[in-house]
Design a protein around this motif. Structure first.
Motif: not given
Length: 126
Positions: A52, A54-55, A58, A60, A64, A119-124
């Motif tokens: 969490p 890492y997300s 931000k 990756s 990361q 693999k993490t995902s986050f919103r930009t």
């Protein structure tokens, strides 16, 4: 990456305090299921204190992985010295459990490093 070094030191400090105060409940040679449980419990705990973040920060890809290395590094360096004085520092654990504790540490640090590849995902906001 300074944040992740500090984060790693904080994780090391809390984990060391837990094992110093309650390690006798995790590492009991006569109760192998408790010891196995400590290894299994590390998986979700390591995930919770790394992925969490890492997300949130931000990170990756290679950033990361660098963050995971920075999280693991402080504890690995400090524990290399701490383990030399295992019986003095962890007085609540029998000295002959030092190898099991060291094994658990290698496991935990390996898990931290492996989270660098998840693999993490986050919103930009664009």
């Amino acid at each position: 990456m300074r944040f992740f070094l500090c984060w790693g030191f904080g994780i090391w400090l809390i984990a060391s305090a837990v094992f110093r105060l309650m390690g006798q409940y995790f590492f009991i040679f006569e109760k192998p299921f408790l010891m196995i449980g400590a290894y299994i419990l590390a998986i979700p705990l390591i995930w919770l204190v790394t992925v969490p973040i890492y997300s949130l920060k931000k990170k990756s890809g290679s950033k990361q992985l660098q963050a995971a290395i920075c999280i693991a590094l402080p504890g690995m360096l400090i524990d290399a010295v701490v383990l030399l004085f295992f019986d003095t520092i962890f007085t609540n654990l029998p000295a002959d459990l030092d190898r099991y504790f060291a094994s658990w540490l290698l496991w935990a640090y390996s898990l931290i490093l492996l989270t660098g590849f998840i693999k993490t995902s986050f919103r930009t906001n664009h």
